[in-house]
Design a protein around this motif. Structure first.
Motif, short mmCIF file in Angstrom:
data_model
loop_
_atom_site.label_atom_id
_atom_site.label_comp_id
_atom_site.label_asym_id
_atom_site.label_seq_id
_atom_site.Cartn_x
_atom_site.Cartn_y
_atom_site.Cartn_z
N VAL A 253 0.76 -1.25 0.07
CA VAL A 253 -0.12 0.02 -0.11
C VAL A 253 0.91 1.30 -0.07
N ALA A 254 0.52 2.22 -0.77
CA ALA A 254 1.49 3.53 -0.82
C ALA A 254 0.38 4.73 -0.51
N ARG A 255 0.95 5.60 0.20
CA ARG A 255 0.07 6.85 0.58
C ARG A 255 1.03 8.03 0.31
N VAL A 256 0.64 9.10 -0.37
CA VAL A 256 1.14 10.24 -0.67
C VAL A 256 -0.01 11.45 -0.42
N THR A 257 0.32 12.40 0.05
CA THR A 257 -0.48 13.37 0.36
C THR A 257 0.21 14.85 0.43
N CYS A 258 -0.80 15.87 0.11
CA CYS A 258 -0.52 17.44 0.03
C CYS A 258 -1.46 18.28 0.56
N GLN A 259 -0.87 19.43 0.97
CA GLN A 259 -1.93 20.19 1.53
C GLN A 259 -1.70 21.44 1.20
N VAL A 260 -3.09 22.32 0.85
CA VAL A 260 -3.08 23.57 0.46
C VAL A 260 -4.39 24.49 0.87
N ASN A 261 -4.33 25.54 1.15
CA ASN A 261 -5.43 26.32 1.78
C ASN A 261 -5.79 27.35 0.55
N GLY A 262 -6.83 27.44 0.07
CA GLY A 262 -7.37 28.39 -1.05
C GLY A 262 -8.72 29.05 -0.69
N ILE A 263 -8.82 30.47 -1.38
CA ILE A 263 -10.15 31.07 -1.54
C ILE A 263 -10.65 31.10 -2.89
N PRO A 264 -11.56 30.21 -3.25
CA PRO A 264 -12.42 29.35 -2.53
C PRO A 264 -11.59 28.04 -2.57
N GLU A 265 -11.99 26.99 -1.89
CA GLU A 265 -11.17 25.80 -1.47
C GLU A 265 -10.70 25.28 -2.78
N ALA A 266 -9.64 24.83 -2.92
CA ALA A 266 -9.08 24.31 -4.13
C ALA A 266 -9.55 22.95 -4.28
N ASN A 267 -9.58 22.73 -5.83
CA ASN A 267 -9.90 21.21 -6.09
C ASN A 267 -8.36 20.63 -6.50
N ILE A 268 -8.30 19.41 -5.94
CA ILE A 268 -7.05 18.68 -5.82
C ILE A 268 -7.08 17.44 -6.74
N THR A 269 -6.08 17.25 -7.60
CA THR A 269 -6.26 16.11 -8.54
C THR A 269 -4.63 15.62 -8.58
N TRP A 270 -4.22 14.48 -9.20
CA TRP A 270 -3.13 13.88 -8.98
C TRP A 270 -2.52 13.94 -10.44
N GLN A 271 -0.89 13.95 -10.65
CA GLN A 271 -0.45 13.65 -11.87
C GLN A 271 0.51 12.48 -11.71
N ARG A 272 0.81 11.65 -12.53
CA ARG A 272 2.08 10.84 -12.61
C ARG A 272 2.69 10.83 -13.77
N ASP A 273 4.05 11.25 -13.70
CA ASP A 273 4.98 11.64 -14.84
C ASP A 273 4.22 12.65 -15.87
N ARG A 274 3.66 13.92 -15.27
CA ARG A 274 3.20 14.83 -15.66
C ARG A 274 1.90 14.61 -16.68
N LEU A 275 1.42 13.38 -16.21
CA LEU A 275 -0.08 13.37 -16.92
C LEU A 275 -1.20 12.83 -15.98
N PRO A 276 -2.28 13.14 -16.19
CA PRO A 276 -3.49 13.15 -15.21
C PRO A 276 -3.68 11.49 -14.59
N LEU A 277 -3.73 11.30 -13.43
CA LEU A 277 -3.67 9.93 -12.92
C LEU A 277 -5.29 9.29 -13.26
N SER A 278 -5.50 8.41 -13.46
CA SER A 278 -6.67 7.75 -13.84
C SER A 278 -7.44 7.39 -12.63
N THR A 279 -8.76 8.09 -12.38
CA THR A 279 -9.55 7.74 -10.92
C THR A 279 -10.27 6.63 -11.31
N GLU A 280 -10.39 5.87 -12.51
CA GLU A 280 -11.20 4.89 -12.91
C GLU A 280 -10.76 3.70 -12.29
N ASP A 281 -9.61 3.68 -12.01
CA ASP A 281 -8.72 2.42 -11.37
C ASP A 281 -9.33 2.47 -9.96
#
Length: 528
Positions: A157-185
């Motif tokens: 099992v792998a776990r990575v995390t990041c944290q940021v505060n924005g106004i309005p609240e930011a939407n966070i997505t992930w990339q692997r090797d600069r490409l969008p990570l598939s959320t269907e997996d």
């Protein structure tokens, strides 16, 4: 002449305030609200008031302020109680809307157009002031934390995390090797707080991961973190380990709670949940995200408690546990009071919570006591604490109800009765007086007549007591007992009780001495 006398009486009523005592009357409000003496078709009423908005830098901003009433009507705007200067940067449109052509924040002087805005509408009958609208500047500062590199065994099992505060609240997505990570997996679980979990890690999952935070202000990219997958010739037995357990969490009624629990081991541990008090978690609104995260939707007070995450090794009693406390709270009943503006309008004020974020907003409801068909309901965000209710039935009695809520959950209601006939709030704390200067108001005339009769009786009483002083003395009366009265004694050397009434005026008159001569006791045998 009669009108001038009535206004004078009302002015005396308003000025007769005891020093050091708190009052909630029409006299206490700003001059703009005191001038709201309009009735009938001439009454000012808001069609649209400014609302909260998040503005984007260097883009135009428009705040609504539309009013109906007898013209001409002038509209002025304030920011943080200071008039907004109109010109090249800001202008008021024909319908009252404030247009800021380029919403800005100057870094060198730290000046910004953000703040609390309100508009004032005025005609020849009076003035109304809108609710305050909070205007925030959209922003997306730097990341508070970046993902860190991690090495994981294949199948782990792998776990990575990041944290940021924005106004309005930011939407966070992930990339692997600069490409969008598939959320269907289904092996990938993205939690709202910026956590990415990967279960059953494969060699193809290795690469550089970074999170992308975006809102209307900006888009930011975190530092990259390397995920390395270790391929072993044979799998080594490992005890269950909880990588991240549930954190203490406080939410509002009917919101969603997500309690994280991710574990690793060989063989893969089974994650289960329970309550420390032994009560059942239930099934309604309960969902498991990924391989062990507990999501509670539409939370109620019964969901409050300590939750236990257990990582169990299959086929044995070996396990690891982690605890987290969930607190589900309900907004308390807000206290409020009202100010009667005229026979068809009132203004409602309420207190804001001492801890921001404990509620989402307020719902104000009203209905006529004798005519329940006259009713209405308004909803406000959590930082608004005033509202003007207009177009009411003249001289009627209304029940006002204020409720604080969290999402769809309501707190306890606070109710009060308000009479528009007497021009005062019958339920508000503190002494009030009828200070609305409505033309043609029968109740105002009655108050003026009764006040006039009372003044005449008071004058006669003062004349009989030998009271002489200027009419325009300050109404600051102190009752003092003189330290000694050696010059005034009774017939047999007995000092009579006395009270000295002294009034502080520009020209101090001689004090009025009220002599109270005690009756000497009756001696036996002196009855003749």
């Amino acid at each position: 002449m009669m009108k001038m006398k009535m206004l004078l009486l009302l002015g005396l009523c308003c000025s007769d305030q005891t020093e050091g005592r708190e009052h909630h009357s029409v006299c206490d409000v700003s001059p703009a609200l005191v001038l709201s003496g309009v009735v009938g078709a001439s009454e000012l009423a808001f069609i649209k008031e400014p609302i909260d908005v998040i503005a984007v830098r260097d883009r135009p901003l428009m705040l609504d302020c539309q009013v109906e009433g007898e013209g001409p009507i002038s509209i002025t705007w304030r920011r943080n109680s200071v008039p907004v200067a109109t010109g090249v940067r800001a202008t008021v449109l024909g319908n009252g809307t404030l247009l800021i052509r380029n919403f800005s924040k100057r870094r060198e002087s730290n000046e910004t157009d953000a703040g609390e805005y309100d508009c004032a509408a005025q005609n020849r009958y009076g003035m109304l002031i809108s609710r305050k609208a909070r205007v925030l500047l959209a922003s997306l500062p730097k990341f508070l934390s970046h993902p860190e590199s991690v090495a994981v065994d294949e199948g782990g099992v792998a776990r990575v995390t990041c944290q940021v505060n924005g106004i309005p609240e930011a939407n966070i997505t992930w990339q692997r090797d600069r490409l969008p990570l598939s959320t269907e997996d289904p092996r990938y679980t993205l939690l709202p707080n910026g956590v990415l979990q990967i279960t059953g890690v494969r060699r193809t999952d290795s690469g550089l991961f970074r999170c992308v935070a975006s809102n209307i202000a900006n888009t930011r990219y975190s530092h990259e973190a390397q995920l390395s997958v270790t391929v072993a010739g044979f799998r080594i037995y490992r005890e269950p380990v909880i990588l991240s357990g549930p954190q203490n969490l406080t939410i509002n009624v009917h919101q969603t709670a997500i309690l994280e629990c991710i574990a690793t081991g060989n063989p893969r541990p089974i994650v289960s949940w329970s309550r420390l008090d032994g009560r059942s978690i239930g099934v309604e609104g309960i969902q498991v995200l990924g391989t062990g995260n507990l999501m509670i939707s539409d939370a109620t007070l019964q969901h409050s408690g300590v939750y236990v995450c257990s990582a169990n090794r299959p086929g044995s009693r070996s396990r690891r546990t982690a605890l987290g406390r969930l607190v589900v709270q309900v907004p308390s009943s807000p206290s409020f009071f009202t100010k009667v503006l005229n026979q068809t309008a009132m203004q409602v004020y309420w207190e804001l919570p001492s801890k921001p974020g404990t509620l989402e907003g307020f719902r104000l409801e009203y209905h006529g006591v004798s005519n329940p068909g006259v009713q209405g309901q308004e909803t406000f965000p959590g930082h608004i604490n005033t509202h003007t209710i207009s177009h009411l039935e003249p001289a009627a009695v209304y029940e006002i109800q204020l409720v604080a809520f969290n999402g769809n959950g309501d707190g306890l209601a606070n109710r009060r009765l308000v009479s528009l006939a007497e021009g005062r709030n019958t339920a508000a704390a503190g002494q009030t007086c009828n200070c609305d200067q409505s033309d043609g108001s029968t109740s105002t005339m009655l108050v003026g007549i009764h006040s006039g009769l009372a003044c005449v009786l008071c004058c006669l009483l003062f004349i009989l007591l030998g009271y002489r002083r200027s009419l325009f003395c300050r109404k600051e009366v102190s009752w003092e007992a003189p330290p000694t009265l050696n010059a005034v004694r009774g017939a047999k050397g007995h000092t009579p009780e006395s009270i000295e009434l002294s009034q502080r005026c520009d020209s101090t008159p001689p004090p009025v001495m009220v002599m109270v001569e005690p009756t000497p006791p009756i001696q036996p045998g002196n009855t003749g």
